[in-house]
Each structure stands twice: as C-alpha cells, then as structure tokens.
Design an enzyme around this catalytic site. Sequence first.
Site, PDB file in Angstrom:
ATOM      1  N   GLU A 228      40.943  54.653  34.558  1.00  0.00           N
ATOM      2  CA  GLU A 228      40.147  55.630  35.306  1.00  0.00           C
ATOM      3  C   GLU A 228      40.663  55.836  36.717  1.00  0.00           C
ATOM      4  O   GLU A 228      41.261  54.942  37.299  1.00  0.00           O
ATOM      5  CB  GLU A 228      38.719  55.097  35.483  1.00  0.00           C
ATOM      6  CG  GLU A 228      38.004  54.870  34.224  1.00  0.00           C
ATOM      7  CD  GLU A 228      36.673  54.171  34.448  1.00  0.00           C
ATOM      8  OE1 GLU A 228      35.995  54.451  35.447  1.00  0.00           O
ATOM      9  OE2 GLU A 228      36.336  53.346  33.596  1.00  0.00           O
TER      10      GLU A 228
ATOM     11  N   CYS B 215      33.793  51.625  39.181  1.00  0.00           N
ATOM     12  CA  CYS B 215      34.985  51.375  38.377  1.00  0.00           C
ATOM     13  C   CYS B 215      34.688  50.724  37.026  1.00  0.00           C
ATOM     14  O   CYS B 215      33.777  49.925  36.880  1.00  0.00           O
ATOM     15  CB  CYS B 215      35.966  50.533  39.160  1.00  0.00           C
ATOM     16  SG  CYS B 215      35.346  48.921  39.613  1.00  0.00           S
TER      17      CYS B 215
HETATM   18  N1  SAH Z   1      40.451  43.761  42.049  1.00  0.00           N
HETATM   19  C1  SAH Z   1      40.217  44.371  43.337  1.00  0.00           C
HETATM   20  C2  SAH Z   1      39.785  45.832  43.223  1.00  0.00           C
HETATM   21  C3  SAH Z   1      38.515  45.952  42.449  1.00  0.00           C
HETATM   22  S1  SAH Z   1      37.287  47.128  42.686  1.00  0.00           S
HETATM   23  C4  SAH Z   1      39.174  43.583  44.089  1.00  0.00           C
HETATM   24  O1  SAH Z   1      38.549  42.706  43.509  1.00  0.00           O
HETATM   25  O2  SAH Z   1      39.014  43.817  45.286  1.00  0.00           O
HETATM   26  C5  SAH Z   1      36.890  47.371  44.312  1.00  0.00           C
HETATM   27  C6  SAH Z   1      35.599  46.712  44.820  1.00  0.00           C
HETATM   28  O3  SAH Z   1      34.440  46.995  44.010  1.00  0.00           O
HETATM   29  C7  SAH Z   1      35.702  45.212  44.874  1.00  0.00           C
HETATM   30  O4  SAH Z   1      35.230  44.771  46.106  1.00  0.00           O
HETATM   31  C8  SAH Z   1      34.798  44.763  43.749  1.00  0.00           C
HETATM   32  O5  SAH Z   1      34.366  43.449  43.937  1.00  0.00           O
HETATM   33  C9  SAH Z   1      33.707  45.804  43.852  1.00  0.00           C
HETATM   34  N2  SAH Z   1      32.866  45.912  42.656  1.00  0.00           N
HETATM   35  C10 SAH Z   1      33.182  45.712  41.361  1.00  0.00           C
HETATM   36  N3  SAH Z   1      32.127  45.902  40.564  1.00  0.00           N
HETATM   37  C11 SAH Z   1      31.115  46.267  41.360  1.00  0.00           C
HETATM   38  C12 SAH Z   1      29.757  46.608  41.125  1.00  0.00           C
HETATM   39  N4  SAH Z   1      29.247  46.604  39.909  1.00  0.00           N
HETATM   40  N5  SAH Z   1      28.986  46.936  42.194  1.00  0.00           N
HETATM   41  C13 SAH Z   1      29.497  46.929  43.442  1.00  0.00           C
HETATM   42  N6  SAH Z   1      30.770  46.621  43.724  1.00  0.00           N
HETATM   43  C14 SAH Z   1      31.572  46.281  42.711  1.00  0.00           C
END
Ligand code: SAH
Length: 354
Positions: A101, A342
Amino acid sequence: MYEGISEYNDKIDIKSLELDELKNLFVSWDLPQFRAAQIYKWLHQKSAESFYDMSDIPVDLRNVLDEKCCIKTVKIKRKLVSSIDNTVKYLYEMPDGECVEAALMQYKYGKSLCISTQAGCRMGCRFCASTLMGLSRNLLASEMLDEVYCAQKDCKEKISHLVLMGTGEPLDNFDNVIKFLKILTSEEGQNLGMRHISLSTCGLVDKIRELMKLKLQLTLSISLHAYNDETRKKIMPIANKWSIDELISVCKDYFEYTGRRISFEYALINEVNDSPEDAENLSKLLKGMNGHVNLIPLNPVKEREFKRGNQERIKKFLNILLKNGLNATIRRELGSDINAACGQLRRENSTQEA
Ligand code: SAH
C-alpha cells in the site's frame, strides 16, 4: 552476480541501478557511458515503462536492453479516495503478485506520499496491522521508486514530500532502501530533496548507527511508544533486543553527527501508555534532546485488543509535554474513511483472496 539482478527474474533490474552502476554496466558491454545517462533519465525522470518508449535510443540498443534487462513497474490494483479530505490510498501489485500500500496526502505545501518498504513486516508490533501476517519479502529499490512514479502519473503532479511509514521496517531492508533514496534524490533522477523525506523505524539501533554514518539529510523518526522498557516490551518485540537507554543514546549520537533533529512517534494507546504519569516520564526522558514528539492517537485494528483513549485524555497528554518544554503535536488524521492507516488494505486484499 550483478547486484541489480532481482530475486524472481534473471534479467537485470535496471531501475535499481544507481547512475554509476549503470555506467559501469555499459562500459562492461563496450557501450558509451552517455547512453547510460540517457537511459537513466528515461527511467527516473520520465518514468518510462518500456525500452521501446525511449525515442532517442537506437533501436538495436533498445533490443539488447530489452533482452538483458527488465523495467520493474507496479500496477494500481485498487484505489480508494477519501470523501473527507481527498487522501488517496493505493493498493499496488508488483510483478510477482505481491501487493503493498501507499497513501497520497494533500498538504498546503504539496503532495506527500507514504510508501511501503517491505511486503509485510517481521517486527511484530502488537498494535500494528502490517505485521499480522509476517514478512513476505523485501521490496527492491525499483519497486519503491515505482510506488512514487506510479502515484505521480496517477495524480499528474510531482510528489514534494515522502515518508517511509507504510508497511515494513525500512532499516530491515537497509541496502535497498538506501539505494532507493540515492536514486530518488539524484540530480539526474527526480532530484527530490533529502530534507523532504522522513524515514521511520521501530528502533534497530545497529542500523541507525549505520544510517548515521551516511549523513543523509533526511528526517529520522523513531517509533518510541513508551518511556520505559517494561511497557515497550509489552507492545514492541524489538524492545527485547534494544533497551530504551541504547535507543536514546544512538539518537543523541545521530543528532550530534548529522545535525538533524529526531522526530519521536508515540502512538497513544488507552491505559497502556497514555496516562499523565506516562507523559511526565516521557518528558523527562526526552528533555534537552531537541527533538519533536509526534503523538498518534491509536488507529484501532480489529484483530488487536488495543483502543484509543478519549479526546480529553489525548489533549491532557499533549499539554503535559508542552508544559515541560517539549516540542510536540498531535498527528492530524487523514483519510479516516478509507482506512488510510498502514497495512489494513493489503491485509483485506489477501484475506479476500485466501
Ligand atoms: N516500521 C516503521 C514504519 C512503520 S509505520 C516503524 O515502526 O516506525 C509508521 C508508524 O505508525 C510507526 O510509528 C508505527 O508504530 C505506527 N503505527 C502502526 N500501527 C499503528 C496503529 N494501529 N495506530 C497508530 N500508529 C500505528
């Protein structure tokens, strides 16, 4: 074996080659280097999808290239447009059928694209939808580039900002991600400013150190989500490998070495990490670090038990950080009607096909 040869096709993945690598390849074929520069521009400035579109390249050379190389492209399999704020969510299909995505957001300063760096993820964060089915594979540099080129073609506008915050852990796909960034920011490519790019990591301390040495001017975002190891271990398995002390220490080094301020992401999860006490302790942890705290109200994922706290609780958390002198904001929610968080679209797609 040439580095650009992909895992699932024995032709050279020409779009993953940096300009110097492409020139070296042409030299090894006794072809002039200026042709490599021409091809590079076709691939990365004009986003050509076929050698036969390259009108100023001799037909014989196009034939040779077509025989030896492939141009990896992604296709839009689904596209959702938010009726609230026009955020666009793409489900891209890659040459081997894997789907990832990307989300395109409109800001005052331009178009920002959030891309995936892996098909799936093996980090296992317990609140995240992207990691539920584990990691399928790393994305190639060419595939990440085409996530950008494909969105640009679709919206008919240049992407001005990029965030590596879609599915996947960018630093777990280190070499391909660095190659991708170098090609995207190259003058002969899209020439996107490194300062317009954010890379988010759950905190692979050894890889952050490697990244630091490259002195890229991008913004590094750290998914912190807790002020102590005990809570962090409950929600992020990576906390078993690296402690918060180690993480904060590498962040300090990173800032000192690169001069770039760190951004800390903190997903607010009801009654897990969002109490006033958590806010006070987080303030103590980050005091004097010159960073920015990005509070993300949790996006509840139906397979997970975690919830979002109410608005009042979220505001109170923010106000404590501000009172303590931290630089903090609450992330604006975009595309909430199209599941722009995401991992959710990819997962929906694969569970439908299963
Ligand atoms: N692997 C990377 C990028 C991931 S997504 C990382 O962990 O940083 C980007 C951000 O979205 C990250 O901070 C992740 O922890 C957060 N994230 C993932 N799922 C989420 C959710 N359900 N609600 C809020 N933030 C979320």
